[in-house]
Design an enzyme around this catalytic site. Sequence first.
Site, PDB file in Angstrom:
ATOM      1  N   ASP A 176     -35.193 -61.443 -18.545  1.00  0.00           N
ATOM      2  CA  ASP A 176     -36.023 -62.534 -19.049  1.00  0.00           C
ATOM      3  C   ASP A 176     -36.895 -62.941 -17.866  1.00  0.00           C
ATOM      4  OD1 ASP A 176     -37.023 -64.776 -20.349  1.00  0.00           O
ATOM      5  OD2 ASP A 176     -35.213 -65.965 -20.100  1.00  0.00           O
TER       6      ASP A 176
ATOM      7  N   SER B 100     -43.658 -66.952 -23.375  1.00  0.00           N
ATOM      8  CA  SER B 100     -42.800 -67.240 -24.528  1.00  0.00           C
ATOM      9  C   SER B 100     -42.829 -68.734 -24.843  1.00  0.00           C
ATOM     10  CB  SER B 100     -41.379 -66.771 -24.211  1.00  0.00           C
ATOM     11  OG  SER B 100     -40.466 -67.231 -25.170  1.00  0.00           O
TER      12      SER B 100
END
Lengths: 509, 509
Positions: B269, B277
Amino acid sequence: MISTPERATTLQARRLGIDTRQEPIIYLRADSPVCRSEGFSALSRVLVHTEHNKIIATLNIITGEMLRRGQIGFSESAWLRLHLNTDDNVWLSHPRPVQSLSHVRAKVYGHSLNKSQFQEIINDIVDGRYADVHIAAFITACGDDKLNDTEITALTQAMIDSGSRIDWEEPLVIDKHCVGGLPGNRTTPIVVSILAASGLTMPKTSSRAITSPAGTADTMETMTDVSLTLEQMKQVVKQEGACLAWGGSVRLSPSDDILIQVERALDIDSEGQLIASVLSKKIAAGATHVLIDIPVGPTAKVRSQEAADKLANSFMTVGERLGIKIQILYTDGSQPVGNGIGPTLEAKDVMAVLQNDTDAPQDLKQRALTMAGAMLEMSGTATPGTGSDKATSILETGLAWEKFASICNAQGGMKQPGEASYLYKLMTEKAGRVESIDNRLLAQVAKLAGAPIDLTAGVEIHAKLGQQVHPQDPLLTIHAESSGELNYAVDFLESHPDIICLTSEVTDT
Amino acid sequence: MISTPERATTLQARRLGIDTRQEPIIYLRADSPVCRSEGFSALSRVLVHTEHNKIIATLNIITGEMLRRGQIGFSESAWLRLHLNTDDNVWLSHPRPVQSLSHVRAKVYGHSLNKSQFQEIINDIVDGRYADVHIAAFITACGDDKLNDTEITALTQAMIDSGSRIDWEEPLVIDKHCVGGLPGNRTTPIVVSILAASGLTMPKTSSRAITSPAGTADTMETMTDVSLTLEQMKQVVKQEGACLAWGGSVRLSPSDDILIQVERALDIDSEGQLIASVLSKKIAAGATHVLIDIPVGPTAKVRSQEAADKLANSFMTVGERLGIKIQILYTDGSQPVGNGIGPTLEAKDVMAVLQNDTDAPQDLKQRALTMAGAMLEMSGTATPGTGSDKATSILETGLAWEKFASICNAQGGMKQPGEASYLYKLMTEKAGRVESIDNRLLAQVAKLAGAPIDLTAGVEIHAKLGQQVHPQDPLLTIHAESSGELNYAVDFLESHPDIICLTSEVTDT
């Protein structure tokens, strides 16, 4: 309250006959009690046990009626890895977290990895503990020049250690490799035949194409059997001094074959992994001396002399650390070699050169002789400056062809390459001289036509750089095994008019 | 000889009920004439047409009897994307090469990508043109800090443009986001309730967990329905000034939901993708003011103030370029927040705070009040320095709980969180003071126990930093929905004795 582990539920194995390539997949009903008791869900990684084996597989959940209760379905790769028989009992559990994935993440974050970290990664890949997405992340994280020479050395050693390693009990075992990017550059079968005919030991194992329309293994497969066991290979080499086999079937550097599948899907083939792939295969195959052919050209894999030098330096450094002698040969990478691109079409060029046909492609012949000459000198079989002449003599007297035929016979007999059913000829509309040829786009046309999976598919080139052409002369012919693929290759060709460029002025001849 | 395209063969669609998550898979018999005529093989990417739709899918070849001749099997995702009915006619062709994959390769080779390149990548991902391995390569290539602020801005914009965007027709729409890494940090439902009770507009959409044991959407799902349509969401916000919905069901930044699936499998991530995001979701959801909570601690996602500053700067820069006001709040990330880790266990903490229970976790309450106070000030609803007091008053008078209950009712009714059936309590063997708690390992235990997919699974913590414990005091309780997962989490816990460390000296109390 502490729960005690229940006795694991056994399931009956069913071969579903689904080909998912290397990734083992298992299929369970959504209402399977084991999904509930173990908490498995779609795409869970699951440890599958039989009495004798275990593997990690990816779970696909079935909501239809494909399986009865108490059954578990297997993809081909999962079934074969576990050596299963129908209705064998299997049971499932959670695999431990794959620790080496933390090394992959460290690489993503720019850290260098050490020998044991590469070993853990490669062992887990070979043991099937990585899903394809994990392999894709590893390949991408090592992409471009993100591996330094120490890391490439460690990765190469890990890849060697992951499979068998052959000891030929010979002081000098010679090999060659071309870093690719040049369609049709199929010198290997010619070079092997010349060197073996001169008495050298050259147990050649080749890979299939990664991102190109043909690898040497694909090309050789059109002429003889290349899927030899290690024992068969040893027998052929003992008898002929050489072989021309596919490396994948003898489990030399088996991780390489797995990585290549995903590299092909991604169309990524990075410098570090290129070197590790090549040298792990060579060292595992027992080579002591390796010539690396680096074609340099604006549309070849290596585009500049600077990039070639960088790659060459890494090859030399890693080779030295692993105790193997490397010699580099830079070659012209400005256009395809020979007339054919694609397994069968390249095989025809190879045969023509070996048989001294008058219409054999001279560029392929010259490259093979230069290479064989350098290797004769490198091995001390020819004195410096005389290698190329010696190679020419072996080829032109027919000794090389004789040796090639013997090798094919020893590998199970010589096959006649086939013919594609669907053809499309591209004609020039004007006169001119061929000014440039785009290797990459041409390779793309050959791949769209079906190469390398369709062995007879590819592109035949009728005009080389500098050649004078006239209106309605053929420039190239696309060969395909299906009309769908032919149309697709033609579409691409038509939308890329720059694949072959002619000078604009009309020249009289 | 030029071939003419044959009339494509039609095939009868069969729903196989195989859940392959987002990747559409089709299944064809190896002896299917269409495989031959089009040259498809295992893992080929295939364009599937119906009269009204088309998708790219990955081919799995069947050698068994699962399908009859003339049939084609579909995974759930492929079936649903094409809106198929049984026996519908479909036909297949070659997809064009996915051009945007060349941008992914350029990124692997260290090049910066521009706005239109990110747009092409994101559109292809949303349209299902990427296999999971391609998505994995994209995520990895953008990993760590490989995206600069201009690229993050372009990626964010592309992700916004890939889906719907809500205009609330309000001058000020407030939102918050925590960058995560701190188990149990479930302040959102509390903050939303306080701010909405104060009259602010806060249409909160949250994602599910990426690599953590619970996301806010997972937690809220244990208390009410979070899968709202856009219309339902608008109705709830019109009525209550706020909602607590899952972002995925309203197609806000739909590419994010696809990327997250693969990020979860990879456990990667990255910073750039984190910002893209978060901000793509916020901007698509119509936010004008966003508070970013960055917990900093040795085992949190952000481990140092330096890393926090870097992340904060990127958030501010990208936010400014995209016309959204960002405020950063650094918080203590040295230990989990609240008592529970996992969707249901965190929901219980949230309820306890909102209901002003005497045993409600005070650390969760304080964090929520600090955050709500900062947001009341940021929005001009409270004058500087008075935000926290105002938030406290709204919470302690019960107005926040009233608002929370109204929101849940508007979203379809309040549910009672469930209970896990399998528990394991870890006791101390000695006396001491809690010296350190490893967030990452604790999150791992909760995930192994089944969180977030099993809603009631997770870890309950009984001792916080600095707390005095005595022999046989409980340190934590693992909750699981299956014995397999419980055992697995316990195994991991037992092999990692450092998850909770006590001071060695025995202290009398």
